[in-house]
Design a protein around this motif. Structure first.
Motif, short mmCIF file in Angstrom:
data_model
loop_
_atom_site.label_atom_id
_atom_site.label_comp_id
_atom_site.label_asym_id
_atom_site.label_seq_id
_atom_site.Cartn_x
_atom_site.Cartn_y
_atom_site.Cartn_z
N ARG A 198 -11.00 -2.73 -18.18
CA ARG A 198 -12.05 -3.58 -17.61
C ARG A 198 -12.08 -3.49 -16.10
O ARG A 198 -13.14 -3.62 -15.48
CB ARG A 198 -11.83 -5.04 -18.04
N ASP A 199 -10.95 -3.31 -15.47
CA ASP A 199 -10.85 -3.24 -14.02
C ASP A 199 -9.91 -2.09 -13.64
O ASP A 199 -8.71 -2.31 -13.45
CB ASP A 199 -10.34 -4.57 -13.47
N PRO A 200 -10.41 -0.86 -13.57
CA PRO A 200 -9.51 0.26 -13.22
C PRO A 200 -8.85 0.09 -11.86
O PRO A 200 -7.68 0.44 -11.69
CB PRO A 200 -10.45 1.48 -13.26
N ALA A 201 -9.60 -0.44 -10.89
CA ALA A 201 -9.01 -0.64 -9.57
C ALA A 201 -7.88 -1.65 -9.63
O ALA A 201 -6.86 -1.50 -8.96
CB ALA A 201 -10.09 -1.10 -8.58
N GLY A 202 -8.04 -2.69 -10.45
CA GLY A 202 -6.97 -3.66 -10.61
C GLY A 202 -5.75 -3.07 -11.30
O GLY A 202 -4.61 -3.41 -10.98
N TRP A 203 -5.98 -2.15 -12.25
CA TRP A 203 -4.86 -1.46 -12.92
C TRP A 203 -4.05 -0.67 -11.91
O TRP A 203 -2.81 -0.73 -11.89
CB TRP A 203 -5.42 -0.56 -14.01
N VAL A 204 -4.74 0.07 -11.06
CA VAL A 204 -4.04 0.88 -10.05
C VAL A 204 -3.37 -0.03 -9.03
O VAL A 204 -2.24 0.24 -8.58
CB VAL A 204 -5.03 1.84 -9.37
N ARG A 205 -4.04 -1.11 -8.66
CA ARG A 205 -3.45 -2.03 -7.67
C ARG A 205 -2.15 -2.63 -8.18
O ARG A 205 -1.15 -2.68 -7.46
CB ARG A 205 -4.45 -3.14 -7.34
N ALA A 206 -2.15 -3.08 -9.44
CA ALA A 206 -0.93 -3.66 -10.00
C ALA A 206 0.20 -2.62 -10.05
O ALA A 206 1.35 -2.94 -9.75
CB ALA A 206 -1.21 -4.22 -11.40
N THR A 207 -0.13 -1.39 -10.40
CA THR A 207 0.89 -0.33 -10.44
C THR A 207 1.43 -0.03 -9.06
O THR A 207 2.65 0.16 -8.88
CB THR A 207 0.30 0.93 -11.07
N ALA A 208 0.55 0.02 -8.06
CA ALA A 208 1.01 0.29 -6.69
C ALA A 208 1.89 -0.84 -6.17
O ALA A 208 2.91 -0.60 -5.50
CB ALA A 208 -0.20 0.49 -5.77
N TYR A 209 1.52 -2.08 -6.47
CA TYR A 209 2.33 -3.21 -6.02
C TYR A 209 3.72 -3.18 -6.67
O TYR A 209 4.72 -3.46 -6.01
CB TYR A 209 1.63 -4.52 -6.38
N GLU A 210 3.77 -2.88 -7.95
CA GLU A 210 5.06 -2.83 -8.64
C GLU A 210 5.96 -1.76 -8.04
O GLU A 210 7.16 -1.96 -7.84
CB GLU A 210 4.85 -2.56 -10.13
N TYR A 211 5.40 -0.60 -7.74
CA TYR A 211 6.20 0.47 -7.15
C TYR A 211 6.63 0.11 -5.74
O TYR A 211 7.78 0.38 -5.34
CB TYR A 211 5.40 1.77 -7.13
N ALA A 212 5.74 -0.50 -4.96
CA ALA A 212 6.06 -0.81 -3.57
C ALA A 212 7.15 -1.88 -3.47
O ALA A 212 7.97 -1.85 -2.54
CB ALA A 212 4.81 -1.28 -2.83
N LEU A 213 7.18 -2.83 -4.41
CA LEU A 213 8.15 -3.92 -4.36
C LEU A 213 9.42 -3.60 -5.14
O LEU A 213 10.25 -4.51 -5.35
CB LEU A 213 7.52 -5.20 -4.91
N SER A 214 9.60 -2.37 -5.58
CA SER A 214 10.80 -2.02 -6.34
C SER A 214 12.04 -2.16 -5.45
O SER A 214 12.07 -1.66 -4.31
CB SER A 214 10.70 -0.59 -6.87
N PRO A 215 13.08 -2.84 -5.91
CA PRO A 215 14.29 -2.99 -5.07
C PRO A 215 15.06 -1.70 -4.88
O PRO A 215 15.94 -1.63 -4.02
CB PRO A 215 15.11 -4.04 -5.85
N TRP A 216 14.76 -0.67 -5.66
CA TRP A 216 15.51 0.59 -5.54
C TRP A 216 15.21 1.31 -4.25
O TRP A 216 15.96 2.22 -3.86
CB TRP A 216 15.20 1.49 -6.73
N HIS A 217 14.13 0.94 -3.56
CA HIS A 217 13.83 1.60 -2.28
C HIS A 217 14.89 1.31 -1.23
O HIS A 217 15.01 2.05 -0.25
CB HIS A 217 12.45 1.16 -1.77
N ARG A 218 15.65 0.23 -1.40
CA ARG A 218 16.68 -0.09 -0.42
C ARG A 218 17.79 0.96 -0.39
O ARG A 218 18.49 1.10 0.61
CB ARG A 218 17.29 -1.45 -0.74
N LEU A 219 17.96 1.68 -1.49
CA LEU A 219 19.02 2.68 -1.55
C LEU A 219 18.61 4.01 -0.94
O LEU A 219 19.46 4.90 -0.79
CB LEU A 219 19.44 2.90 -3.01
N ARG A 220 17.35 4.18 -0.61
CA ARG A 220 16.89 5.43 -0.05
C ARG A 220 17.22 5.47 1.45
O ARG A 220 16.98 4.51 2.18
CB ARG A 220 15.39 5.60 -0.27
N PRO A 221 17.78 6.59 1.94
CA PRO A 221 18.17 6.62 3.36
C PRO A 221 17.02 6.41 4.32
O PRO A 221 17.20 5.79 5.37
CB PRO A 221 18.78 8.03 3.50
N ARG A 222 15.85 6.89 3.97
CA ARG A 222 14.73 6.81 4.90
C ARG A 222 14.20 5.40 5.04
O ARG A 222 13.45 5.11 5.99
CB ARG A 222 13.62 7.75 4.45
#
Length: 408
Positions: A198-222
């Motif tokens: 029903r809302d493709p943009a909302g589907w992509v937005r939710a996926t991008a938010y989930e990836y951006a807020l993943s706590p595993w990014h803290r382990l990346r050196p960069r």
């Protein structure tokens, strides 16, 4: 961009009543205005507001000048600030190509750099094929775009604004671009599911938010060190306040006061109940107002969020590049899965080959037998024993008869 006071616009409920009074469906009104049906639905729900020539044509088709009541005129909209991203349908292929060129060349100009992604230069899409295909009443949904063209249109429609949103969510420019690209790569991989959403943009937005807020990014050196803050002092202060909020509060505030979603939609996207989402918005507003008193009003906070996202020079990759990278990643994962499956089959076959095929009873533990001397291995011979052994070996052939019988 504010709405002129000379053009009266009724309240959202009044817009729907006027449309139904003129015997127009949402699809018919959208076809006459050259927009999508979901855009008209967003206008009637109050999520977005038409602007410019679209506003004048919308008011003229509703017949506001002749049928608008005094109450409706008094409830005309004041100036509104564009939201971060809307719920309308993606633009046509021509607009998608134009937006793709803009995202590849650099940030949009100041007059089009708002974070809306809705009703921005949509006049060029008049008379072209819409995302939804045929009208709702026809009962036949004929797609006018190929899957690749439809994906490119969705990317050009949502990616520029979504990169700015994700930057407000994380405070990292590279992570914002990476999150949006990963979300669209997953959307392309699961395109049959996303295309009918029903809302493709909302589907992509939710996926991008989930990836951006993943706590595993803290382990990346960069990502262990913070990036350079915005140049402006007010923008830097607002971003610092946002980053001090808990991630779930920050996401809820961005969706409600930044993107402009309703409270039920915000609660659904954050996987929370409506009262919980409302409390998160209130607490986040209180935290922002405590640090920045000038943003106590939601309208001021919405405007500053839009300005903060538009001030950064954030670019999104081209749709074809995102699709190619997504397909390459999918091929790599497929090959890795095949290699792991082959390895698992080989290990299983080796195990079946070398495993025993019959039962072998285990050896019973030894027991001591009383009355017998312990069994021990012979040790080295002494000197006397060595001499005796040598003597016996030398006299065996011609020794006494008791050793070698003499048969006569």
């Amino acid at each position: 961009m504010t709405q002129g006071s000379a053009t009266p616009l009724p309240a959202p409920k009044e817009r729907r009543r006027l449309r139904e009074a003129r015997a127009l469906t949402q699809a018919e009104l959208a076809a006459r205005l050259g927009v999508s049906r979901s855009t008209v639905r967003s206008w009637e729900t109050g999520r977005t507001t038409p602007r410019g020539r679209k506003l004048e044509a919308y008011v003229r088709l509703l017949g506001v000048g002749t049928t608008l009541s005094d109450d409706a005129v008094s409830s005309r909209q004041e100036g509104s600030v564009p939201v971060l991203v809307g719920a309308g349908a993606p633009p046509s292929s021509r607009e998608a190509r134009a937006a793709e060129d803009r995202t590849a060349d650099g940030p949009e100009p100041a007059e089009h750099a708002d974070l809306a992604g809705v009703d921005v230069d949509v006049d060029r899409a008049r008379g072209e094929a819409e995302w939804g295909g045929a009208e709702e009443e026809s009962g036949v949904r004929e797609p006018s775009l190929t899957p690749a063209q439809a994906f490119d249109a969705l990317y050009a429609f949502a990616a520029p604004a979504l990169v700015r949103q994700t930057y407000l969510l994380t405070g990292r420019r590279e992570l914002a671009r990476e999150s949006v690209e990963r979300a669209f790569q997953l959307a392309w991989y699961r395109w049959p599911e996303v295309a009918v959403d029903r809302d493709p943009a909302g589907w992509v937005r939710a996926t991008a938010y989930e990836y951006a807020l993943s706590p595993w990014h803290r382990l990346r050196p960069r990502y262990r060190h913070p990036e350079a803050p915005p140049a402006g002092g007010s923008e830097r202060a607002l971003l610092d306040v946002l980053l001090t909020l808990p991630p779930v509060y920050r996401r809820t505030l961005l969706l409600y006061d930044g993107v402009g979603l309703g409270l039920p939609e915000t609660a659904a996207e954050t996987e929370a109940s409506t009262p919980a989402a409302a409390n998160r918005v209130l607490h986040a507003r209180e935290a922002v107002a405590a640090r920045l008193p000038e943003l106590a009003l939601p309208e001021d906070l919405h405007r500053r969020l839009t300005e903060l996202g538009s001030a950064e020079r954030l670019r999104a990759a081209k749709p074809r590049t995102v699709r190619d990278h997504g397909e390459h990643r999918a091929r790599q994962w497929t090959r890795a899965a095949i290699a792991f499956t082959v390895l698992l089959i080989g290990v299983t076959a080796l195990t079946l080959r070398t495993a025993p095929d019959h039962y072998e009873a285990p050896l019973s533990p030894p027991e001591t037998v009383h009355g017998l001397p312990p069994r021990s291995a012979p040790g080295p011979l002494s000197d006397e024993e060595l001499v005796l052994r040598a003597k016996l070996r030398s006299q065996t052939s011609s020794g006494p008869e008791r050793l070698v019988p003499d048969i006569r």
